[in-house]
Motif scaffolding. Sequence first.
Motif, PDB file in Angstrom:
ATOM      1  N   THR A  79      -1.391  -9.724   7.724  1.00 44.79           N
ATOM      2  CA  THR A  79      -1.161 -10.536   8.922  1.00 44.79           C
ATOM      3  C   THR A  79      -0.299 -11.753   8.603  1.00 44.79           C
ATOM      4  OG1 THR A  79      -3.303 -11.631   8.531  1.00 44.79           O
ATOM      5  CG2 THR A  79      -3.262  -9.827  10.127  1.00 44.79           C
ATOM      6  N   GLN A  80       0.351 -11.726   7.448  1.00 49.27           N
ATOM      7  CA  GLN A  80       1.231 -12.821   7.052  1.00 49.27           C
ATOM      8  C   GLN A  80       2.687 -12.349   7.055  1.00 49.27           C
ATOM      9  OE1 GLN A  80      -0.285 -15.883   6.716  1.00 49.27           O
ATOM     10  NE2 GLN A  80      -2.037 -14.612   7.302  1.00 49.27           N
ATOM     11  N   ALA A  81       3.571 -13.210   7.512  1.00 46.20           N
ATOM     12  CA  ALA A  81       4.976 -12.841   7.678  1.00 46.20           C
ATOM     13  C   ALA A  81       5.618 -12.431   6.361  1.00 46.20           C
ATOM     14  CB  ALA A  81       5.744 -14.000   8.303  1.00 46.20           C
ATOM     15  N   VAL A  82       5.356 -13.161   5.288  1.00 48.06           N
ATOM     16  CA  VAL A  82       6.002 -12.875   4.003  1.00 48.06           C
ATOM     17  C   VAL A  82       5.580 -11.515   3.467  1.00 48.06           C
ATOM     18  CG1 VAL A  82       6.203 -13.611   1.600  1.00 48.06           C
ATOM     19  CG2 VAL A  82       6.256 -15.310   3.428  1.00 48.06           C
ATOM     20  N   SER A 146       7.781  -5.096  13.524  1.00 52.82           N
ATOM     21  CA  SER A 146       7.262  -5.467  14.839  1.00 52.82           C
ATOM     22  C   SER A 146       6.079  -6.405  14.711  1.00 52.82           C
ATOM     23  CB  SER A 146       6.852  -4.208  15.616  1.00 52.82           C
ATOM     24  OG  SER A 146       7.954  -3.358  15.834  1.00 52.82           O
ATOM     25  N   ALA A 147       5.200  -6.101  13.758  1.00 50.54           N
ATOM     26  CA  ALA A 147       4.030  -6.961  13.545  1.00 50.54           C
ATOM     27  C   ALA A 147       4.462  -8.352  13.114  1.00 50.54           C
ATOM     28  CB  ALA A 147       3.119  -6.342  12.488  1.00 50.54           C
ATOM     29  N   ARG A 148       5.443  -8.409  12.218  1.00 52.53           N
ATOM     30  CA  ARG A 148       5.922  -9.711  11.743  1.00 52.53           C
ATOM     31  C   ARG A 148       6.497 -10.532  12.896  1.00 52.53           C
ATOM     32  NH1 ARG A 148      10.870 -10.964   9.467  1.00 52.53           N
ATOM     33  NH2 ARG A 148      11.405  -8.747   9.418  1.00 52.53           N
ATOM     34  N   GLY A 149       7.269  -9.873  13.759  1.00 52.25           N
ATOM     35  CA  GLY A 149       7.844 -10.579  14.897  1.00 52.25           C
ATOM     36  C   GLY A 149       6.796 -11.023  15.901  1.00 52.25           C
ATOM     37  N   ALA A 150       5.859 -10.111  16.216  1.00 50.97           N
ATOM     38  CA  ALA A 150       4.827 -10.443  17.206  1.00 50.97           C
ATOM     39  C   ALA A 150       3.907 -11.550  16.706  1.00 50.97           C
ATOM     40  CB  ALA A 150       4.013  -9.192  17.538  1.00 50.97           C
ATOM     41  N   LEU A 151       3.492 -11.454  15.455  1.00 47.55           N
ATOM     42  CA  LEU A 151       2.604 -12.473  14.905  1.00 47.55           C
ATOM     43  C   LEU A 151       3.293 -13.833  14.859  1.00 47.55           C
ATOM     44  CD1 LEU A 151       0.950 -10.477  11.985  1.00 47.55           C
ATOM     45  CD2 LEU A 151      -0.090 -11.106  14.163  1.00 47.55           C
ATOM     46  N   THR A 387       3.115 -10.400  22.904  1.00 48.78           N
ATOM     47  CA  THR A 387       3.872 -11.645  22.993  1.00 48.78           C
ATOM     48  C   THR A 387       3.867 -12.202  24.408  1.00 48.78           C
ATOM     49  OG1 THR A 387       5.926 -10.404  23.361  1.00 48.78           O
ATOM     50  CG2 THR A 387       5.371 -10.981  21.081  1.00 48.78           C
ATOM     51  N   GLN A 388       3.602 -11.349  25.396  1.00 53.39           N
ATOM     52  CA  GLN A 388       3.523 -11.798  26.783  1.00 53.39           C
ATOM     53  C   GLN A 388       2.088 -12.135  27.189  1.00 53.39           C
ATOM     54  OE1 GLN A 388       5.637  -9.095  29.549  1.00 53.39           O
ATOM     55  NE2 GLN A 388       6.310  -8.001  27.731  1.00 53.39           N
ATOM     56  N   VAL A 389       1.131 -11.420  26.612  1.00 53.55           N
ATOM     57  CA  VAL A 389      -0.236 -11.524  27.102  1.00 53.55           C
ATOM     58  C   VAL A 389      -1.006 -12.684  26.479  1.00 53.55           C
ATOM     59  CG1 VAL A 389      -1.268  -9.975  25.389  1.00 53.55           C
ATOM     60  CG2 VAL A 389      -2.313 -10.173  27.612  1.00 53.55           C
ATOM     61  N   VAL A 390      -0.662 -13.085  25.277  1.00 59.30           N
ATOM     62  CA  VAL A 390      -1.511 -14.023  24.548  1.00 59.30           C
ATOM     63  C   VAL A 390      -0.746 -15.287  24.160  1.00 59.30           C
ATOM     64  CG1 VAL A 390      -2.884 -14.387  22.477  1.00 59.30           C
ATOM     65  CG2 VAL A 390      -2.957 -12.182  23.628  1.00 59.30           C
TER      66      VAL A 390
END
Length: 453
Positions: A79-82, A146-151, A387-390
């Motif tokens: 759950t971390q970008a790096v 996608s996860a990196r961008g959304a998080l 990204t829209q809901v939360v």
Amino acid sequence: MSIASPIRFPDTASAHTMTKRGWWLVGLNVLLPGSAQVVAGDRRLGRVGIFATLLLWLLVLVALVVYLIWPTVIYTLFTQAVSLWVVQIALVLYAVLWVVLTLDTLRLVRLVRTKSNARGWIAAFAVLIMVGLTCTAGYGSVVAGSARGALGDIFSAGPSQAPIDGRYNIMLLGGDAGPDREGLRPDSMSVVSIDANTGQAVTIGLPRDLDPVPFSTDSPMYALYPNGYGYKGRCDVDVCQLNSIYTEATVYKSALYPDAKQQNSDPGIESMRDALEGATGLKIQYYVLIDMQGFADLVDALGGVDVTVKDKLPIGGDENLNGVIDWIQPGKQHLNGYYAQWFARSRHGTSDYDRMARQRQLQDAILKQVNPVNVVSKFQGIAAAGTQVVKTDIPQSMLGYFVDLGMKTRKLPVKQLELVPPTIDPAHPDYTQIHQLVQDAVAPATPSPTSAK
């Protein structure tokens, strides 16, 4: 000659030998990429392939062992970008290496020397395996991206907070926005209190017509409303009730919360946090704002939600049912995002308290239906909807911990405390009683051995 000589130096004139050798090479390429090159081709390329494959297997094995011993580490890692960026690049590089090794293996096979009826099968087997594994690695890379961008869009950097009295208290706001409405109003308000060790959760629902509403004593709104928001009809908007606080703070009192934007929040949210702290007596560490339009997109991304509808509910229309577009029928229903949104919002023939109950029902249904297979297979749609809901101030550094805690919560029944009639009269709330009800719900008294007899 070495053992590998029959494969490295075969009798090219024998179609039978070359066919058998071809199957061996493509099999080795599948079982241990790079081994075909070691025994029959460029040994340096083969060693690179074997090293990369063994390293991948080792990392997977270590991750599995760590997950079984300390799952929070794995949840935090992914759950971390790096770390997601590293995973994304690694999967792309391995996919490219796999393609190179497979094509080189087919070159080593020398298909023209094999039996004519086996050439197509050998080539098809190698290509299908190559396409399957490279597509899997490619999809994994896309999911990681996608996860990196959304998080990154949803969560921000920020300090972690310790639990208070062994619990995390999170304010959950349902934003009543949509294509047919202007602006955003918190139409659903609750506090989710979670035991930091067991994951046992208690949802405390507050009605929007609660009046008056006390603020926590450290709130800048407390100086303006020391007797509570709406006390004797005093407020700066048309209707003095709980969800009006958001509008008033946003429109008229934003200067009271100058640091809200920097903390990934806004004045309306912070004023609601102060109000819910005063109303429940709990200290709220984080908030989550769920936009109803984005919520519909999220339900669609998950493939719908199964709920049991108790009453026939209209979609659209006024109080006299003029202009009703459709109906949600009673019984077990599989609702898409549009119908799930109306299931939560529909007002005619039901009270606000009924809507609160439906919203809790919907939340529980989604929680139970979310599973790893569902999330992975539909991740891009879920990430786009997320990204829209939360909107939240939960820091990205805390995600691993909360994912692990959420997995524990999912296995336990969620306790409900609804501060609605007949338990509470929203027009004349007794906050001493409310605070006691909240404490009894989040920290129930343990019976003594004598009283338990």
